[in-house]
Design a protein around this motif. Sequence first.
Motif, PDB file in Angstrom:
ATOM      1  N   TYR A 138       0.856  -1.194   0.000  1.00 15.48           N
ATOM      2  CA  TYR A 138       0.000   0.000   0.000  1.00 15.48           C
ATOM      3  C   TYR A 138       0.885   1.234   0.000  1.00 15.48           C
ATOM      4  N   ILE A 368      -4.021   2.402  -1.154  1.00 25.20           N
ATOM      5  CA  ILE A 368      -3.320   3.043  -0.029  1.00 25.20           C
ATOM      6  C   ILE A 368      -3.895   2.653   1.325  1.00 25.20           C
ATOM      7  N   ASN A 369      -5.018   1.956   1.333  1.00 26.00           N
ATOM      8  CA  ASN A 369      -5.672   1.671   2.604  1.00 26.00           C
ATOM      9  C   ASN A 369      -6.114   0.219   2.636  1.00 26.00           C
ATOM     10  N   GLU A 370      -5.495  -0.569   3.507  1.00 28.96           N
ATOM     11  CA  GLU A 370      -5.787  -2.008   3.569  1.00 28.96           C
ATOM     12  C   GLU A 370      -7.235  -2.270   3.990  1.00 28.96           C
ATOM     13  N   PHE A 373      -9.356  -2.037   0.960  1.00 29.76           N
ATOM     14  CA  PHE A 373      -9.033  -3.194   0.112  1.00 29.76           C
ATOM     15  C   PHE A 373      -9.857  -4.391   0.582  1.00 29.76           C
ATOM     16  N   THR A 374      -9.811  -4.642   1.891  1.00 29.49           N
ATOM     17  CA  THR A 374     -10.516  -5.786   2.463  1.00 29.49           C
ATOM     18  C   THR A 374     -12.023  -5.589   2.403  1.00 29.49           C
ATOM     19  N   ASP A 377     -13.421  -6.508  -0.895  1.00 31.29           N
ATOM     20  CA  ASP A 377     -13.365  -7.967  -0.987  1.00 31.29           C
ATOM     21  C   ASP A 377     -14.538  -8.590  -0.237  1.00 31.29           C
ATOM     22  N   ILE A 381     -17.640 -10.735  -1.828  1.00 27.56           N
ATOM     23  CA  ILE A 381     -17.806 -12.157  -1.499  1.00 27.56           C
ATOM     24  C   ILE A 381     -19.088 -12.417  -0.718  1.00 27.56           C
ATOM     25  N   ARG A 460     -16.924 -10.187   9.822  1.00 23.97           N
ATOM     26  CA  ARG A 460     -15.752  -9.549   9.188  1.00 23.97           C
ATOM     27  C   ARG A 460     -16.192  -8.318   8.407  1.00 23.97           C
ATOM     28  N   ARG A 463     -17.131  -5.440  10.731  1.00 23.02           N
ATOM     29  CA  ARG A 463     -15.947  -4.785  11.317  1.00 23.02           C
ATOM     30  C   ARG A 463     -15.252  -3.913  10.273  1.00 23.02           C
ATOM     31  N   GLU A 464     -15.162  -4.447   9.045  1.00 19.09           N
ATOM     32  CA  GLU A 464     -14.504  -3.676   7.984  1.00 19.09           C
ATOM     33  C   GLU A 464     -15.287  -2.404   7.658  1.00 19.09           C
ATOM     34  N   LEU A 467     -14.506   0.013  10.378  1.00 21.43           N
ATOM     35  CA  LEU A 467     -13.136   0.520  10.213  1.00 21.43           C
ATOM     36  C   LEU A 467     -13.048   1.470   9.014  1.00 21.43           C
TER      37      LEU A 467
END
Lengths: 472, 198
Positions: A138, A368-370, A373-374, A377, A381, A460, A463-464, A467
């Motif tokens: 990143y 730039i930001n995990e 990104f997650t 995803d 999914i 998950r 939480r993402e 965040l």
Amino acid sequence: MAGARGTWNSSFGFIMAAVGSAVGLGNLVRFPRELAENGGAAFLFVYLILLLLVGLPAILGEMSIGKMTQMSPVNAFRKLGGEHGKKWAVIGVAGMLAAMFVLFFYTVMTGWTLRFFLGGITGAWFDDPSGYYGDIAYGPATIFWHLLVSIITVYIVSRGISGGIEKVTVIIIPALFAILIGIVLYAAFQPGAIDGYKELFDPDFSELTPNNIAAATGQVFFSLSLGQGAMLTYASYMDKKQSVSKDGTTIALADTGVALMAGMMVFPVLAFTGLLASNDPAVQEALGGSFGTAFIALPNAFVAMGDVMGRIVGTVFFLGLFFAALSSAISLMEVPTSVLIDRFELPRWKSAVLIGLITYSFGVVSSINETWFTLYDEIAINVFIVLGVAFTTFFAGWVAKGVGKELDSGLRSRVGVYIVWLMRTVTPVAILAVFFFGGLFGTGADGGIEFWANDAGWNRLWRELKLGFGFE
Amino acid sequence: MALQKVDAVIAGVGAVALLATVLGVVFYEELAGEQEITFPTSDVALTAQEGASGTPLNFALPDNATHATLAVEVVFSGQAGQGGSATIQVDMTGPGDFVGTASSSMAIAPGDTTGTVTFEVPEFAWATVPEPVTAEPGSIDETQSWDEDLVVTVTVTPPADALGAIPGGAISYSFQATVTPTVSVYEAFAEIPEVETA
């Protein structure tokens, strides 16, 4: 009509493109890891049954819808949905959104594979593979690589089906197979490789918990690139003479074959270089995730092979990974591009550029930001893909007329009726079970099944979201 | 969609893409989801040691200790003559050749046979707490291990009447020192929340 949209030049070209769409990091890294962790040969046995009962009907259903209509996802559902076509078109929209959400982070990840490939040539990651991944994953420079991959993908898609996608995939997918076979053979003759096969295949039926069976089901349709409209879109360019059943089965088998070959490459390599038995907590942590295995554990294994051999094998491996990721990115970009072409009659290159600009813009933040990104995803999914594949299969089984006949075309025996029965019953139920079970349940602290555990899909995702939007 | 409209849309989205790129590069740190990590400290009392004047007292230091405050107790026993002021000097060495010194005194009245003084030597430092860092999700480990001990030597110079004292005579001074260091230790490991990507 088909001529205006473009068609595949050959059955081989279509199969290569579709296999390229299906084969990605999920096959090359995630599948071997799940196989080793969840019971080895016992998991494989369950996986193959699920492939037959869930994966195959789902891919054949999606492909049938595409081939029968010769249209992009939104128009295809609209047409086959009859008088309620407008409502059914929502499934096509969901598939298109799934493809775009995946692209928001997939081109970033494809950029990592390209950098590791080039870094293999220059030796950039040989001193400190873990640190290299930390440096490149990143950051502002990652935006550039995300842009570069987006441009390459847009260019190939804008060249058309036979002039762009087919031309590229008939080269890179056989090359990927050659790379895999080469590394599998090299690894097989190294002392200690046997420990890798044992780790991979040793059957352990006690590991066949409901959680792991749900994981296997999820892996089947993630691996086949379902629920994102990609298979439907690619099948819409098939020649009428081609058989959905034959080609779909070939694609599913090739996809599974690649995943198995990947396992026979990854685990022996980790075993004979000592990484598999390493007590280093950092290595064990890396092996716990797909990205950690691909970009930390395996590069460390290549370094352990020594300067010359490690560099050759590492560079070639990441070239293969880049090919796999690029071919998947191409298929994902083709989905919304085809929708714009069909719905608004736009020139292909303008459609591709527009979609490329949109996915690039949303992808900047995942460069730039995990967390983002997650988040992309998880949304793709846990929401779009699972619902997309469930409703697509249900639609193919219950709503669309002529799927059974389409599946029988080009075959001597009548299998369509059985596959349609699976599409109506087992397949959507299994997928929805995964949707709810995988979303709500996970592995508890004691290793058992726990409601709303940390690794439950929707936990998950929740939480993402918190965040990502700064609430945590 | 008319072609002219598409061109306008492409131009608009292109402008957004350019803006996203500029924002991403310029405001990278703010957008990266990085967090400021500080390293909280706590005090740890080490086991007290005792020795005669001039005896070096060695204290093994825990990881991540940066400085110490010493509680010093000096006990006099013997037979003072005129008495006076005993000078106490505390010499300290720490990791990395750090040295420090402090002094105090002890009043001894004529004819005293015992006496006690306690005092504190504040903040003898041989390292600093790491500066706050801005980091992405993951782990931060700023552990510092110390191979060298903290060595404290308490030397007491008796009052002037001890100078003329005849060995074995009536005037005698003996000093015992007890040192109890309290070291400041920071938390070196920080886990920044991270979620596994499927």
